[in-house]
Design an enzyme around this catalytic site. Structure first.
Site, PDB file in Angstrom:
ATOM      1  CE  LYS B  84      -3.911   1.938   2.655  1.00 14.58           C
ATOM      2  NZ  LYS B  84      -4.728   1.798   3.879  1.00 14.58           N
ATOM      3  CB  SER B 159      -7.868   3.585   3.155  1.00 19.42           C
ATOM      4  OG  SER B 159      -7.075   2.926   4.114  1.00 19.42           O
ATOM      5  CB  SER B 183      -8.266   0.534   5.883  1.00 24.08           C
ATOM      6  OG  SER B 183      -8.951   1.769   5.980  1.00 24.08           O
TER       7      SER B 183
END
Lengths: 458, 458
Positions: B84, B159, B183
C-alpha cells in the site's frame, strides 16, 4: 515561625511516634491538642472545612487501646491527620471546594484513607481545597480562601492549601493532599513545610475527585522530609495489616525504625538551573541554592521549559473540561467565576492539540532521563517567588508582568508531566516569607531523594 | 469471479509455495506473470500507483538463486507482493494517496517491508490508497479511485483499495495494507478476498504513515484465510533470519509446514448479532450467516454499538487532525475537497471529547471480554451491504437514508477500538457481488480464528 505556634510546631512525626511509645503522650492527648488548636487558630486561617471531633476522639481511644494491648500499626499509629476535601472519607462531607457538592457525604473511604486508617492514623477533619483543585493559589473555594500562617493576608498556595496551613500552623502534624501540577509542593514551599508527591500511580487515586487523570497524584504534607518519608512508607507499604508487637522483635512496624539520617548520602545531586523553566525571583533562587549546598549545575535543553508548560496546560485543560463537561452545561452558576471562565476556555481547546501534547511528553522525558544517567537527584526551587497577597493574579517580576496562576506551578508541574517523585522542603526565608527547595528523582530512587533532603536541608 | 481472471486467480499462497519448491515454477516466472497481468488489467482497475518491474525482477532472480542454493526463507520466498502506498519502500515513491507527497521518495523501508524482504518476498509495486487512508470508499486518491474487479463501476472499498483490487483481480497473490477502522477487511469483503488485521501492535507501524495512532494496524490481504495466516506468521515470526535447508529437517522454514487444515476446529464460535452495531442489509447478513454455519448467537449490550461508533469517530478525528494540522493550515488546497472538509471539521472537535472517548473504551471492552469468557471466536458480517457505485455517499437502507462513509466501517471499526485480531473471508455473493464473513478473537487465540475460517468458510 508563624505566631502563635500550634501544639505540633517543632514536633516531628518521629518525635511523636517516640513519645507515644515511651508513655509521655497518648493518641487521645494528641487529638485533644489538635482539636483545641483548630478551635483556636483555624478561624484566622480557614484550613478546615469539616472537623470530626467525635470521630477523632473515638479513633484516638481505639489507637491507645491497641498500643496498650501490644498492637502497633507503625509510625502513624495515633497521629492526628487532616485530609484534603477532594478526598473521600466515609461519613464526612466532601465539598471538593465547590458549591456543586454542597451536602454531599460519601459513604466510602478513598483508597489512601483506607491505608491511613489501617496505619492507625486519627482523622481529625477535612481541609480546604481550591475549588475542584483547579488552581495553585488556594484562594478560591466554596468555603473561602485558606490563608498563609506566616501572613494571613497572603495566599497559602494550593490547591492543597488547607492541609498545608493546618500543618504549617502546628494544628496537626500530618495531612494528605493531591498534586496535579504542584498542589502539595507549592503551598508547602509558600508556608514553610515539607510535601512529597510520589511517582505517578504510587498511591492509588481511587476515591479522589479527579482534576486531570494523567497528572493527578496523591501526596503527603508534614513539617519535615522525614515525616513525609514515614507517611509515604505507611501509605505504600505492603505491610498494611496489623502487626502484633510480640511478633516483631523491634516491637514496632518495620518502617517505624528510625531512619538512618546520620550517614552521609550517597546520592549524586545536581542543581537544575530553574531559568530553563521560569525566570523567577533571583533572591529566592539564591536562598534555595545556598541551602542546597555546592553541587554541579545542569540545564534542560533550550525550549524544554516552554514545551513542558504547553503540555501541562493543554492536557490539564482538556481533562478538567471532560471531568466538568456536564456541570458546565447544566449548572455553570455553581462554579466560581474564575473557574467557570477557565473551564469555559478549556472546553473549546481542540482535541488534536491534546493528542499532540500527550505525544510531546517523550522529548522532555528523554532529556530528563539523560540527566538522570549522571545524577540521582535534581535540586531547584519549588516556587519562583514568595507567597503573594490573596487574590493577586498578576505581578511584576524581573521587569515584566507575569500571571500568578501560571507562574506558581512553573517549577513543579514538569514533574507531574513526567510522573517523577518530587519533594519540597523548607529552605529558609526571603523577606520573612518561606521558600522551598525541591528535589526530584526517578522512580525507585526515592530513598536517595529523602536522604538528600535530610542531610542537606535538615 | 472477476473477469478476466488474473494469473493468480485460484492459486493460493500454499499452491505457489509448493510449485516453487517442486520446480514447477520460479520466482522469476511468477514475477513475470504479475508484471504482465498488471500491464493488462490495471488500466481498468487502478490498483497500482507505482510498478517496480526492474526491482521485482532482480529480487525474483535473487530469490531463485537462494532457493537453488538451498536457502529457503519460508512461505513468502519468491512471492510477488503489492505494498500500500501509505507504507514506505526505500527508493519507490510513497504518495500516501495525496498531492502533498507528490515526488516524495523515502530512502528507508517500513519495518513491515523489512520483514517482507527478509522473508524473501518480491515487491512488485505500490498500491492505491484512499487519500491519507482517511476513508473506507477507496475512491478519493491523488491517483484516482481504485475499482472493484467484480464491477469496475463500483468502489473497491478502502482505504487499502489498490492492494485489494490487485489481489482480487489475480494480478498478485499477496499484499500489505493498513487498517484503522476496517481498511483491509472492508475492501476484502467488497472484492471477495481475505484480509487479516492482527492485534494492536502485533506488526510494528514504523514507517507507515499514521492516520490515528491509537487504532492504526498493518494488515495482510490474500485470496484466502490460509494465505493470510502464512503472511501474518512470516511478518511476526521470530525466525526473521535466513534458514539454510541443511539446518532444517523439513527442508523449509518451520512456519512453511502445511497447516493442519483438516482436523476439526476446537474453537467455540458464536454469531454476534450485527444489528447491535448497525442495521444492515438482511440479505447480506443471511448470506454470511449461512456460510458461518449453525452456532449460538450472542449480542452486545444495548447502546454498545453507538458507544463504539462515537469512540471511533472522535478518536480518529482528533488524531487525524493532529497528523495533518500543519498541512491543513499551510496548504489546504492540496487536499481533495472531501478530505479537506472532514479534516476541517475534525480540527474543531474539543479535546475533552477525545479524553472522554479514550476513557469510554473500557465499557465495551469489558462487554466483549465477557463474551470471550464463553466463546473463542465471534462471527459477523464484515460490511453490512455490497459494494456501492463509485462516489456514492448516501443510500437508502431499510427505509432510511444512511451515510456510506460511516456505514462501511460500522462492523469492522469496533475491533480497532478494542485492538482485537479480526479476519474477513469471502462468504459468497449477493446480487452477484461479494460479501465477507468477519471473525474476531482475543489476542493469543489467532490460531482458533484461522482454524475457524478455514474449516467453516474454506
Amino acid at each position: 515561625m508563624p505566631t502563635p505556634p500550634g501544639p505540633f510546631t517543632g514536633r516531628t512525626l518521629i518525635d511523636l511516634a517516640r513519645d507515644l511509645r515511651d508513655g509521655s503522650t497518648t493518641a487521645a492527648e494528641l487529638t485533644g491538642l489538635a482539636l483545641d488548636a483548630i478551635a483556636a487558630l483555624d478561624p484566622g486561617l480557614n484550613a478546615f472545612v469539616t472537623v470530626d471531633a467525635q470521630g477523632a476522639l473515638d479513633a484516638a481511644r481505639r489507637a491507645d487501646e491497641e498500643l496498650a494491648g501490644g498492637t502497633d500499626r507503625g509510625p502513624l499509629h495515633g497521629i492526628p491527620v487532616g485530609v484534603k476535601d477532594l478526598i473521600r472519607v466515609a461519613g464526612l462531607p466532601a465539598t471538593m471546594g465547590s458549591r456543586h457538592f454542597a451536602g454531599y457525604v460519601p459513604d466510602t473511604d478513598a483508597a489512601c484513607v483506607t491505608r491511613l486508617r489501617r496505619a492507625g492514623a486519627v482523622i481529625a477533619g477535612k481541609t480546604t481545597t481550591h475549588e475542584f483543585a483547579y488552581g495553585a493559589t488556594g484562594d478560591r473555594s466554596a468555603n473561602g480562601p485558606s490563608r498563609n500562617p506566616w501572613d494571613p493576608s497572603r495566599m497559602s498556595g494550593g490547591s492543597s492549601g488547607g492541609s498545608t496551613a493546618a500543618v504549617a500552623a502546628g494544628m496537626i502534624p500530618l495531612a494528605l493532599g493531591t498534586d496535579t501540577g504542584g498542589s502539595v509542593r507549592i503551598p508547602a514551599a509558600l508556608c514553610g513545610i515539607a510535601a512529597f508527591k510520589p511517582a505517578y500511580g504510587a498511591i492509588a487515586p481511587d476515591g479522589v475527585f479527579p482534576l486531570s487523570r494523567t497528572f493527578d497524584h496523591v501526596g503527603v504534607l508534614a513539617s519535615d522530609a522525614a515525616g513525609c518519608r514515614l507517611a509515604y512508607a505507611a501509605l505504600t507499604s505492603p505491610f498494611s495489616a496489623t502487626h502484633s508487637s510480640t511478633a516483631s522483635p523491634s516491637g514496632a512496624h518495620p518502617s517505624a525504625a528510625p531512619p538512618s539520617d546520620t550517614r552521609p548520602s550517597a546520592a549524586r545531586v545536581a542543581w537544575l538551573d530553574p531559568a530553563g523553566l521560569f525566570d523567577g525571583d533571583a533572591r529566592v533562587t539564591d536562598a534555595v541554592r545556598a541551602v542546597a549546598g555546592p553541587m554541579e549545575e545542569v540545564r534542560l535543553p533550550v525550549g524544554a521549559g516552554e514545551e513542558l508548560r504547553e503540555i501541562y496546560s493543554v492536557v490539564v485543560s482538556c481533562e478538567a473540561a471532560e471531568v466538568h463537561a456536564e456541570r458546565l452545561t447544566k449548572a455553570p452558576e455553581l462554579f466560581g467565576q474564575e473557574l467557570r471562565e477557565r473551564l469555559g476556555a478549556a472546553a473549546t481547546l481542540p482535541g488534536w492539540r491534546y493528542v499532540r501534547a500527550m505525544a510531546a511528553r517523550e522529548r522532555p522525558a528523554a532529556a530528563v532521563r539523560a540527566l538522570f544517567d549522571r545524577h540521582d537527584v535534581l535540586a531547584l526551587p519549588a516556587v519562583p517567588f514568595t507567597a503573594p497577597p490573596l487574590d493577586q493574579r498578576a505581578m511584576d517580576l524581573n521587569g515584566r508582568q507575569i500571571s500568578v496562576l501560571t507562574a506558581l506551578f512553573a517549577l513543579t508541574s514538569p514533574w507531574n508531566v513526567l510522573g517523577l517523585p518530587a519533594l519540597s522542603v523548607p529552605a529558609g526565608l526571603v523577606d520573612g516569607l518561606p521558600v522551598g527547595l525541591q528535589l526530584v528523582c526517578r522512580p525507585g530512587n526515592e530513598h536517595l531523594l529523602f536522604e538528600t533532603a535530610i542531610t542537606r536541608a535538615g
